[in-house]
Design a protein around this motif. Sequence first.
Motif, PDB file in Angstrom:
ATOM      1  N   ALA A  11      -6.048  54.645  14.835  1.00  0.00           N
ATOM      2  CA  ALA A  11      -4.764  54.791  14.144  1.00  0.00           C
ATOM      3  C   ALA A  11      -4.152  53.429  13.835  1.00  0.00           C
ATOM      4  O   ALA A  11      -3.632  53.198  12.738  1.00  0.00           O
ATOM      5  N   LEU A  12      -4.212  52.514  14.798  1.00  0.00           N
ATOM      6  CA  LEU A  12      -3.669  51.176  14.565  1.00  0.00           C
ATOM      7  C   LEU A  12      -4.398  50.496  13.412  1.00  0.00           C
ATOM      8  O   LEU A  12      -3.778  49.810  12.580  1.00  0.00           O
ATOM      9  N   GLY A  13      -5.708  50.665  13.349  1.00  0.00           N
ATOM     10  CA  GLY A  13      -6.462  50.083  12.245  1.00  0.00           C
ATOM     11  C   GLY A  13      -6.062  50.680  10.913  1.00  0.00           C
ATOM     12  O   GLY A  13      -5.884  49.969   9.919  1.00  0.00           O
ATOM     13  N   GLN A  14      -5.888  51.986  10.854  1.00  0.00           N
ATOM     14  CA  GLN A  14      -5.505  52.634   9.609  1.00  0.00           C
ATOM     15  C   GLN A  14      -4.082  52.276   9.206  1.00  0.00           C
ATOM     16  O   GLN A  14      -3.749  52.306   8.016  1.00  0.00           O
ATOM     17  N   LEU A  15      -3.255  51.929  10.176  1.00  0.00           N
ATOM     18  CA  LEU A  15      -1.889  51.504   9.884  1.00  0.00           C
ATOM     19  C   LEU A  15      -1.801  50.038   9.476  1.00  0.00           C
ATOM     20  O   LEU A  15      -0.714  49.543   9.163  1.00  0.00           O
ATOM     21  N   GLY A  16      -2.934  49.324   9.515  1.00  0.00           N
ATOM     22  CA  GLY A  16      -2.959  47.950   9.026  1.00  0.00           C
ATOM     23  C   GLY A  16      -2.933  46.877  10.088  1.00  0.00           C
ATOM     24  O   GLY A  16      -2.857  45.690   9.768  1.00  0.00           O
ATOM     25  N   PHE A  17      -3.011  47.266  11.369  1.00  0.00           N
ATOM     26  CA  PHE A  17      -3.047  46.267  12.433  1.00  0.00           C
ATOM     27  C   PHE A  17      -4.465  45.734  12.583  1.00  0.00           C
ATOM     28  O   PHE A  17      -5.441  46.441  12.333  1.00  0.00           O
ATOM     29  N   GLY A  18      -4.591  44.484  13.011  1.00  0.00           N
ATOM     30  CA  GLY A  18      -5.894  43.865  13.172  1.00  0.00           C
ATOM     31  C   GLY A  18      -6.104  43.365  14.585  1.00  0.00           C
ATOM     32  O   GLY A  18      -5.145  43.073  15.312  1.00  0.00           O
ATOM     33  N   PHE A  19      -7.362  43.287  14.981  1.00  0.00           N
ATOM     34  CA  PHE A  19      -7.715  42.787  16.312  1.00  0.00           C
ATOM     35  C   PHE A  19      -7.655  41.266  16.326  1.00  0.00           C
ATOM     36  O   PHE A  19      -8.198  40.607  15.440  1.00  0.00           O
TER      37      PHE A  19
END
Length: 342
Positions: free
Chosen positions: A150-158
């Motif tokens: 979900a974080l990835g789909q919301l635009g957050f990056g590692f």
Amino acid sequence: MVFKRLLGSLGVGGPTVDTVLDPGPVLPGGDLNGQVQLRGGGADFDIEHITLELVARAEVEREDGEGEGAVVFDRFTVGGGFRLAEGEERGVPFSVTLPWETPITELYGQGLGIVLGVRTELSVAGAKDKGDLDALAVRPLPVQEAILEALGQLGFGFRSADLEYGHIAGTGQRLPFYQEIELTPSSRYAHAVNEIELTFLPFPGGMDVILEADKRGGLFSGGHDTVTRFTVGHDGVGHQDWNALVDGWIKQLVEHRGAHASHSSYGHGDPYGSAHGQGGRHHDQHDHEGHRRAGPGMGTVVAAGAAGLAVGVVGGMVAAEVVDEVGDFFEGDEEEEEGDEG
């Protein structure tokens, strides 16, 4: 790994050992299966105990600053009480259950830079020798993967991940360290926060999710950290709108003006008896405030075609380096221990 002769306290003629883990990553709270393979030495030996240690590389606060150290976070006796004849080959199968808080080392098959190992110790005729070390790969639980996706789909990056020695106050944390996953903010929140740190604390009935934001300062105010805590269950992962839920968490986190803990609307209560909404992310043994590390930066998406969390790895380089680093790091630690004993 190849058979490793037990030198040290057992001498050159001692038995050799090779611990073989079943292939593939394991889950936090799941079973770790394998076999300890022994080969007799130049004489008969009484094998008193065969012990497996779970070892992690963690950031440790020291008097001269921050460093890294090897932390044993669980031990299992998997065999012993038999005589290993000269030249005899014997296999000792085992199945042990990992702690629920065991850190995840990979996401979508790519390493996160977390170093975990399984170290084998033999107790022979009153002497102990650490004879074998294997890298331990741990993949996320379904609920952890859903949140990261979900974080990835919301635009957050590692950005990076590490293990911090210490405890998060107000939680039921069991291990002597906790895992921090540092994320770059999505464009929607980039104006408000520098980064977000994520910690999972799973337990049999669910999982605590601790989110901390390094908020940017305004024209008349300095930057500061805010904290929220949520509890989710392991069941019904596929029926939850994780994007909406996680986005609500982030919005609540960013809008907070100070440290605060919260309870998610999706969960199964507090298993520890501690009150949600009290306290923040204050560490008993580690001062987190002001502590920021630069990660490897953004890289390729972990799995081709996946809309998930973008991880800073290129062509599996990090994963390969971690495998090499496991032996180097823990062997160096063993040398220090031997030096201390001498």
